[in-house]
Design an enzyme around this catalytic site. Sequence first.
Site, PDB file in Angstrom:
ATOM      1  N   SER A  13       0.849  -1.192   0.000  1.00 42.86           N
ATOM      2  CA  SER A  13       0.000   0.000   0.000  1.00 42.86           C
ATOM      3  C   SER A  13       0.882   1.238   0.000  1.00 42.86           C
ATOM      4  O   SER A  13       2.024   1.198   0.494  1.00 42.86           O
ATOM      5  CB  SER A  13      -0.892   0.011   1.243  1.00 42.86           C
ATOM      6  OG  SER A  13      -1.528   1.270   1.402  1.00 42.86           O
ATOM      7  N   TYR A  30      -1.330  -0.932  10.415  1.00 34.57           N
ATOM      8  CA  TYR A  30      -1.565  -1.172   8.994  1.00 34.57           C
ATOM      9  C   TYR A  30      -0.347  -0.744   8.176  1.00 34.57           C
ATOM     10  O   TYR A  30       0.163  -1.500   7.334  1.00 34.57           O
ATOM     11  CB  TYR A  30      -2.805  -0.391   8.547  1.00 34.57           C
ATOM     12  CG  TYR A  30      -3.082  -0.452   7.066  1.00 34.57           C
ATOM     13  CD1 TYR A  30      -3.646  -1.579   6.495  1.00 34.57           C
ATOM     14  CD2 TYR A  30      -2.803   0.639   6.245  1.00 34.57           C
ATOM     15  CE1 TYR A  30      -3.917  -1.633   5.133  1.00 34.57           C
ATOM     16  CE2 TYR A  30      -3.065   0.600   4.889  1.00 34.57           C
ATOM     17  CZ  TYR A  30      -3.621  -0.536   4.339  1.00 34.57           C
ATOM     18  OH  TYR A  30      -3.883  -0.582   2.989  1.00 34.57           O
ATOM     19  N   ALA A  49       2.771  -0.266   9.128  1.00 33.03           N
ATOM     20  CA  ALA A  49       3.981  -1.038   9.425  1.00 33.03           C
ATOM     21  C   ALA A  49       3.978  -2.382   8.712  1.00 33.03           C
ATOM     22  O   ALA A  49       5.011  -2.821   8.188  1.00 33.03           O
ATOM     23  CB  ALA A  49       4.110  -1.244  10.932  1.00 33.03           C
ATOM     24  N   ILE A  51      -8.120   3.270  -3.513  1.00 31.08           N
ATOM     25  CA  ILE A  51      -8.876   2.512  -4.518  1.00 31.08           C
ATOM     26  C   ILE A  51     -10.337   2.428  -4.087  1.00 31.08           C
ATOM     27  O   ILE A  51     -10.639   1.982  -2.975  1.00 31.08           O
ATOM     28  CB  ILE A  51      -8.295   1.098  -4.695  1.00 31.08           C
ATOM     29  CG1 ILE A  51      -6.802   1.162  -5.038  1.00 31.08           C
ATOM     30  CG2 ILE A  51      -9.077   0.336  -5.751  1.00 31.08           C
ATOM     31  CD1 ILE A  51      -6.463   1.870  -6.331  1.00 31.08           C
TER      32      ILE A  51
END
Length: 251
Positions: free
Chosen positions: A139, A151, A153, A184
Amino acid sequence: MDLELRGKSAIVTGASKGIGRAIALAFAAEGADVAICARGKDALDKTAAELRGKGVNVCATTCDVSDAGALEAFLEEAWRALRRVDALINNPSAIAMGDDDEAWRLSFNVDMMPAVRATRKVVPWMAENGGGSIVHISSGSGRMAGSPPAYAAMKAALISHSKTLAVALAPQRIRVNAVAPGSIFFTGGFWDMVRLQDRPTYDAVLASIPSKRFGNPEEVANAVVFLSSPKASWITGALLGVDGGQYPANT
């Protein structure tokens, strides 16, 4: 462009909705057989039917990838059904938005360790077959500050894992890359929920994207399938952003 994937096989974890579904469908459109898994049976069955409609062999199994035994059983089933693994796409995410112990536990057990375990499992099959491609779905949050810590990390750890394995597995002709999607949008997805529940945040993020729109799952899928194809045979250890210009740094 013919990506030379007809007759090859791909495993896509977390593939009943959103980006994972789009990736599986893109492989099938190229003539590749596909194995998919997800927790929800109804959405999984619907996606499997779409894949079969493209005339390819499909293996679809309900699976909680955070359960190591269940993940191994799915991969074994995929191997038996497809008889070869040319591509592995590690896609699931808990999308844990906190910084408490539970967010860290979920992120580690869903985002990180299934990718590690699945990769470890399929590498011998790929090596036996003369090579293959592994893609981690990371991401933009793994590249810069500003996202929930757990998230971000784990998404950064996926990038590091892909880089390390790219070097280690290159002699076996196994390529490992990572794709970092930006924001997205798809119906029922994270940004759809933000749109419905927190419109100011949704509008602020939309305004911050240089391309002035959210991306869609098919745009990520196109990048992933290319990286998995023989047309990308000299690309390994790469991190490809699919983000409409959201990531601002030079590296």
